[in-house]
Design an enzyme around this catalytic site. Structure first.
Site, PDB file in Angstrom:
ATOM      1  N   GLY A   1       0.831  -1.206   0.000  1.00  0.00           N
ATOM      2  CA  GLY A   1       0.000   0.000   0.000  1.00  0.00           C
ATOM      3  C   GLY A   1       0.862   1.252   0.000  1.00  0.00           C
ATOM      4  O   GLY A   1       0.568   2.226  -0.712  1.00  0.00           O
TER       5      GLY A   1
ATOM      6  N   TYR B   1       5.430 -19.462   8.731  1.00  0.00           N
ATOM      7  CA  TYR B   1       6.361 -18.668   7.906  1.00  0.00           C
ATOM      8  C   TYR B   1       6.124 -18.972   6.431  1.00  0.00           C
ATOM      9  O   TYR B   1       5.968 -18.067   5.614  1.00  0.00           O
ATOM     10  CB  TYR B   1       7.787 -19.031   8.313  1.00  0.00           C
ATOM     11  CG  TYR B   1       8.878 -18.238   7.622  1.00  0.00           C
ATOM     12  CD1 TYR B   1       9.009 -16.864   7.844  1.00  0.00           C
ATOM     13  CD2 TYR B   1       9.796 -18.868   6.784  1.00  0.00           C
ATOM     14  CE1 TYR B   1      10.035 -16.140   7.233  1.00  0.00           C
ATOM     15  CE2 TYR B   1      10.817 -18.149   6.176  1.00  0.00           C
ATOM     16  CZ  TYR B   1      10.937 -16.786   6.402  1.00  0.00           C
ATOM     17  OH  TYR B   1      11.949 -16.084   5.802  1.00  0.00           O
TER      18      TYR B   1
END
Ligand code: UDP
Length: 313
Positions: free
Chosen positions: A102, A145
């Site tokens: 973003g 992960y």
């Protein structure tokens, strides 16, 4: 360029900050020090081009002014760390990646994702080329992960395709060097610290599992070559030289001149049996090859631990 490095106080992130500043870029380092260390960036605090923002990128990413590139390196990266911080690991790989994308979109900046060889899981194909989809256990201990990074790759490609963001994805294979934490838990640091302290070198399993170890300077050079390129598909960066964990233990003991014995411990759950990158794409697209041998890299890393850690105690 003005470059944001998330996880800039971490092992790889801090080396990236160094290289970027050395070539004349400005750096905004974002870190919440979950696994990063102030000591990794202490030498940069007076640098005119360096700024530290203390922030958890899983919550929000906030940077004033123009930005040319966002390098998203924030994440626990050692199995020991992501087992201790499973939720933070999932969040920084997913929400942290979304927030960093973003920021890049808002600033019309390039974006580079630090992905991982763990997207291949315990690979059924050897060596691992970027075209291999992997063999990951989503509900195993490493899933937090592996799946976060797989999501991170997917959302990065989505921003590339739907928002025309200028993205890169580097799949980083085992990398070692100065500024790993002595208690990081990963094999090279564990072995060197044990060897220097005269403690037993802890080999998990029978030591026949393999990894391919890349020295940090080579890794950083590869990452910056990828950033400079216009390659949007994932690229493996890692050493194409494969060693068993037992061979690594032998090399560490020899290079450090240690008399530490080897001690065998149980193999962690879902520990990949073999790992070696196919580096053809890195060579062809980036002209990149690692140059530091394992012995030389272990020597340099041992000198670091000797002066920074053992020398101080
Ligand atoms: N390992 C080991 N002794 C240690 C730490 C790790 O034998 O003290 C092994 C581990 O089981 C794995 C390999 O070394 O097979 C690499 O582990 P690391 O945690 O460095 O990274 P991974 O590649 O598994 O993410």
């Amino acid at each position: 360029m003005r470059v944001v490095v998330t996880g800039g106080a971490g092992f790889l992130g801090s080396h990236l900050c160094d290289r970027l500043l050395a070539r004349g870029d400005e750096v905004v380092c974002i870190d919440n020090f979950a696994t990063g260390a102030r000591s990794n960036i202490a030498h940069l605090s007076e640098h005119r081009g360096f700024r530290l923002v203390e922030q958890d990128v899983s919550n929000h990413v906030d940077v004033d002014g123009a930005v040319d590139a966002v390098l998203h390196f924030a994440s626990p990266a050692s199995p020991v760390d992501y087992l201790e911080m499973p939720i933070q690991t999932l969040k920084v790989g997913s929400l942290g990646t979304h927030n960093s994308l973003g920021l890049a979109k808002a600033k019309q900046a390039a974006f580079l994702l630090a992905s991982t060889s763990e997207v291949y899981g315990d690979p059924l194909v050897h060596p691992q080329a970027e075209s291999y989809w992997g063999n990951v256990n989503p509900v195993g201990p490493r899933g937090v992960y592996d799946e976060a990074k797989r999501f991170a790759e997917a959302i990065t490609m989505a921003y590339f395709q739907y928002h025309d963001l200028d993205t890169r994805i580097v799949r980083i294979f085992n990398t070692y060097g100065p500024r790993m934490r002595p208690n990081d838990g990963r094999v090279v640091s564990n072995f060197i610290v044990a060897a220097l302290s005269g403690e037993p070198v802890t080999v998990y399993g029978d030591g026949s599992q393999t990894r391919s170890f890349c020295y940090v300077d080579d890794q950083v050079r590869g990452i910056l070559a990828l950033l400079k390129s216009d390659e949007h598909a994932p690229v493996n960066i890692g050493s194409p030289e494969e060693f068993t964990v037992s061979e690594l233990a032998q090399i560490v003991v020899e290079v450090t001149g240690s008399s530490s014995p080897l001690q065998y411990r149980p193999l962690p759950v879902d520990d990949p049996r073999r790992r070696r990158p196919d580096t053809n794409r890195a060579r062809e697209i980036l002209g990149w090859e690692p140059v530091v041998t394992l012995r030389e890299g272990v020597k340099r890393t041992a000198e670091y631990f000797q002066s920074e850690i053992v020398g101080r105690s």
